[in-house]
Design a protein around this motif. Structure first.
Motif, PDB file in Angstrom:
ATOM      1  N   ALA A 101       0.839  -1.204   0.000  1.00  0.00           N
ATOM      2  CA  ALA A 101       0.000   0.000   0.000  1.00  0.00           C
ATOM      3  C   ALA A 101       0.871   1.249   0.000  1.00  0.00           C
ATOM      4  N   GLY A 102       1.942   1.239   0.783  1.00  0.00           N
ATOM      5  CA  GLY A 102       2.839   2.384   0.801  1.00  0.00           C
ATOM      6  C   GLY A 102       3.527   2.598  -0.529  1.00  0.00           C
ATOM      7  N   LEU A 103       3.968   1.511  -1.159  1.00  0.00           N
ATOM      8  CA  LEU A 103       4.617   1.619  -2.463  1.00  0.00           C
ATOM      9  C   LEU A 103       3.652   2.138  -3.518  1.00  0.00           C
ATOM     10  N   GLU A 104       2.400   1.704  -3.438  1.00  0.00           N
ATOM     11  CA  GLU A 104       1.408   2.153  -4.410  1.00  0.00           C
ATOM     12  C   GLU A 104       1.121   3.643  -4.271  1.00  0.00           C
ATOM     13  N   LEU A 105       1.278   4.166  -3.076  1.00  0.00           N
ATOM     14  CA  LEU A 105       1.041   5.589  -2.842  1.00  0.00           C
ATOM     15  C   LEU A 105       2.256   6.437  -3.194  1.00  0.00           C
ATOM     16  N   GLY A 106       3.366   5.790  -3.508  1.00  0.00           N
ATOM     17  CA  GLY A 106       4.531   6.549  -3.946  1.00  0.00           C
ATOM     18  C   GLY A 106       5.757   6.436  -3.072  1.00  0.00           C
ATOM     19  N   ALA A 107       5.709   5.613  -2.005  1.00  0.00           N
ATOM     20  CA  ALA A 107       6.910   5.410  -1.196  1.00  0.00           C
ATOM     21  C   ALA A 107       7.962   4.687  -2.030  1.00  0.00           C
ATOM     22  N   ASP A 108       9.230   4.948  -1.745  1.00  0.00           N
ATOM     23  CA  ASP A 108      10.312   4.343  -2.519  1.00  0.00           C
ATOM     24  C   ASP A 108      10.809   3.035  -1.926  1.00  0.00           C
ATOM     25  N   ASP A 109      10.679   2.883  -0.605  1.00  0.00           N
ATOM     26  CA  ASP A 109      11.156   1.671   0.045  1.00  0.00           C
ATOM     27  C   ASP A 109      10.494   1.572   1.410  1.00  0.00           C
ATOM     28  N   TYR A 110      10.633   0.437   2.066  1.00  0.00           N
ATOM     29  CA  TYR A 110      10.072   0.246   3.394  1.00  0.00           C
ATOM     30  C   TYR A 110      11.052  -0.571   4.221  1.00  0.00           C
ATOM     31  N   LEU A 111      10.921  -0.449   5.536  1.00  0.00           N
ATOM     32  CA  LEU A 111      11.764  -1.207   6.444  1.00  0.00           C
ATOM     33  C   LEU A 111      10.900  -1.660   7.617  1.00  0.00           C
ATOM     34  N   PRO A 112      10.678  -2.965   7.758  1.00  0.00           N
ATOM     35  CA  PRO A 112       9.828  -3.460   8.854  1.00  0.00           C
ATOM     36  C   PRO A 112      10.520  -3.315  10.211  1.00  0.00           C
ATOM     37  N   LYS A 113       9.730  -2.959  11.219  1.00  0.00           N
ATOM     38  CA  LYS A 113      10.232  -2.935  12.593  1.00  0.00           C
ATOM     39  C   LYS A 113      10.071  -4.328  13.206  1.00  0.00           C
ATOM     40  N   PRO A 114      10.993  -4.733  14.083  1.00  0.00           N
ATOM     41  CA  PRO A 114      12.254  -4.049  14.421  1.00  0.00           C
ATOM     42  C   PRO A 114      13.288  -4.250  13.317  1.00  0.00           C
ATOM     43  N   PHE A 115      14.238  -3.335  13.223  1.00  0.00           N
ATOM     44  CA  PHE A 115      15.249  -3.440  12.176  1.00  0.00           C
ATOM     45  C   PHE A 115      16.629  -3.165  12.760  1.00  0.00           C
ATOM     46  N   GLU A 116      17.630  -3.621  12.042  1.00  0.00           N
ATOM     47  CA  GLU A 116      19.010  -3.357  12.431  1.00  0.00           C
ATOM     48  C   GLU A 116      19.388  -1.946  11.985  1.00  0.00           C
ATOM     49  N   PRO A 117      19.990  -1.144  12.853  1.00  0.00           N
ATOM     50  CA  PRO A 117      20.379   0.219  12.463  1.00  0.00           C
ATOM     51  C   PRO A 117      21.231   0.256  11.197  1.00  0.00           C
ATOM     52  N   ARG A 118      22.099  -0.740  11.051  1.00  0.00           N
ATOM     53  CA  ARG A 118      22.966  -0.773   9.866  1.00  0.00           C
ATOM     54  C   ARG A 118      22.139  -0.911   8.594  1.00  0.00           C
ATOM     55  N   GLU A 119      21.058  -1.688   8.665  1.00  0.00           N
ATOM     56  CA  GLU A 119      20.209  -1.831   7.487  1.00  0.00           C
ATOM     57  C   GLU A 119      19.541  -0.513   7.140  1.00  0.00           C
ATOM     58  N   LEU A 120      19.135   0.233   8.164  1.00  0.00           N
ATOM     59  CA  LEU A 120      18.553   1.552   7.914  1.00  0.00           C
ATOM     60  C   LEU A 120      19.546   2.436   7.161  1.00  0.00           C
ATOM     61  N   LEU A 121      20.797   2.426   7.597  1.00  0.00           N
ATOM     62  CA  LEU A 121      21.819   3.225   6.916  1.00  0.00           C
ATOM     63  C   LEU A 121      21.968   2.810   5.460  1.00  0.00           C
ATOM     64  N   LEU A 122      21.965   1.505   5.218  1.00  0.00           N
ATOM     65  CA  LEU A 122      22.120   1.012   3.849  1.00  0.00           C
ATOM     66  C   LEU A 122      20.947   1.436   2.983  1.00  0.00           C
ATOM     67  N   ARG A 123      19.731   1.356   3.520  1.00  0.00           N
ATOM     68  CA  ARG A 123      18.547   1.756   2.754  1.00  0.00           C
ATOM     69  C   ARG A 123      18.587   3.255   2.452  1.00  0.00           C
ATOM     70  N   VAL A 124      18.933   4.052   3.457  1.00  0.00           N
ATOM     71  CA  VAL A 124      19.007   5.501   3.269  1.00  0.00           C
ATOM     72  C   VAL A 124      20.048   5.843   2.209  1.00  0.00           C
ATOM     73  N   GLY A 125      21.222   5.235   2.323  1.00  0.00           N
ATOM     74  CA  GLY A 125      22.275   5.507   1.351  1.00  0.00           C
ATOM     75  C   GLY A 125      21.878   5.121  -0.055  1.00  0.00           C
ATOM     76  N   SER A 126      21.203   3.990  -0.184  1.00  0.00           N
ATOM     77  CA  SER A 126      20.770   3.529  -1.500  1.00  0.00           C
ATOM     78  C   SER A 126      19.760   4.491  -2.122  1.00  0.00           C
ATOM     79  N   LEU A 127      18.803   4.951  -1.335  1.00  0.00           N
ATOM     80  CA  LEU A 127      17.792   5.870  -1.859  1.00  0.00           C
ATOM     81  C   LEU A 127      18.409   7.205  -2.252  1.00  0.00           C
ATOM     82  N   LEU A 128      19.355   7.680  -1.478  1.00  0.00           N
ATOM     83  CA  LEU A 128      20.009   8.948  -1.810  1.00  0.00           C
ATOM     84  C   LEU A 128      20.838   8.824  -3.084  1.00  0.00           C
ATOM     85  N   ARG A 129      21.524   7.695  -3.248  1.00  0.00           N
ATOM     86  CA  ARG A 129      22.287   7.487  -4.483  1.00  0.00           C
ATOM     87  C   ARG A 129      21.354   7.389  -5.678  1.00  0.00           C
TER      88      ARG A 129
END
Length: 239
Positions: A103-131
């Protein structure tokens, strides 16, 4: 909602500026501190109303939105942001069902991260989206014609009947990949790997959204075709 320029970097800022929106005060503070110690400028808001106020006066390079917030949800905020902006959006969700993430992707979100998550994974997702949102450094092919629609890989802009069509960052990245390799079929797994997407179903969602913006009849696509047993392929008009 009128927003300032999508990118703080494009506006002459330094480090990427992130907006974290989460009603959980403890998690919000942890995310703000963790991201800041890893080289990002971070602003936080407890809800959609506060986020809107911030976005009216500040430029952000990426939004991190919690899905489940009291009042206006992260999905609601995503929908309204997409009316004016293509800023990358990463959604945080505690829900396990794939349908909620879709549903989030259909509304225009670029990615999602389910909770709970590893902080390192958050960094990787953020970096990927910015690139992904950054201007391509390699020369891109010329504009690709698809009936009344034209996509320019160099700028990431899509027009239809001469009028601009808004693309999310994920849609632009996917269409740019297809346009750069027109006529080449890609499997869903390959697309996920190239675009750093976790769920193959999210590729299907982005393709469906693109077809609505490109095709005369999205149910009978002429240009963004399904390759049976493989995945997808862009077949533009011949020049």
């Amino acid at each position: 909602m009128s927003l300032p320029p999508n990118s703080a970097l494009a506006a002459g800022g330094g480090e990427p500026h992130l907006l974290v929106v989460d009603d959980d005060e403890r998690l919000r503070a942890l995310l703000q501190r963790y991201l800041a110690t890893n080289g990002y400028r971070v602003t936080a808001a407890p809800g959609a109303a506060e986020a809107r106020a911030l976005m009216k006066s500040m430029a952000f390079d990426l939004l991190i939105l919690d899905v489940m917030m009291p009042g206006e949800s992260g999905l609601d905020l995503t929908k309204s942001v997409r009316a004016d902006s293509s800023v990358p959006i990463l959604m945080l969700t505690a829900r396990g069902e794939a349908s909620d993430r879709i549903a989030g992707l259909e509304l225009g979100a670029d990615d999602y991260l389910p909770k709970p998550f590893e902080p390192r994974e958050l960094l990787l997702r953020v970096g990927s989206l910015l690139r992904r949102a950054a201007t391509p450094e390699v020369p891109a092919p010329g504009p690709v014609q698809m009936g009344g629609a034209v996509f320019d890989p160099a700028t990431g802009r899509l027009t239809r009947a001469g009028k601009p069509v808004k693309l999310t960052g994920a849609e632009s990245a996917l269409l740019q990949l297809f346009a750069t390799h027109a006529g080449r079929p890609f499997s869903r797994a390959d697309l996920c790997k190239r675009l750093n997407v976790a769920l193959e179903r999210s590729i299907d969602v982005q393709v469906t959204r693109l077809r609505r913006k490109i095709e005369e009849d999205p149910k009978l696509p002429l240009y963004l075709q399904t390759v049976r047993g493989v995945g997808y392929m862009l077949v533009p008009d011949r020049g």
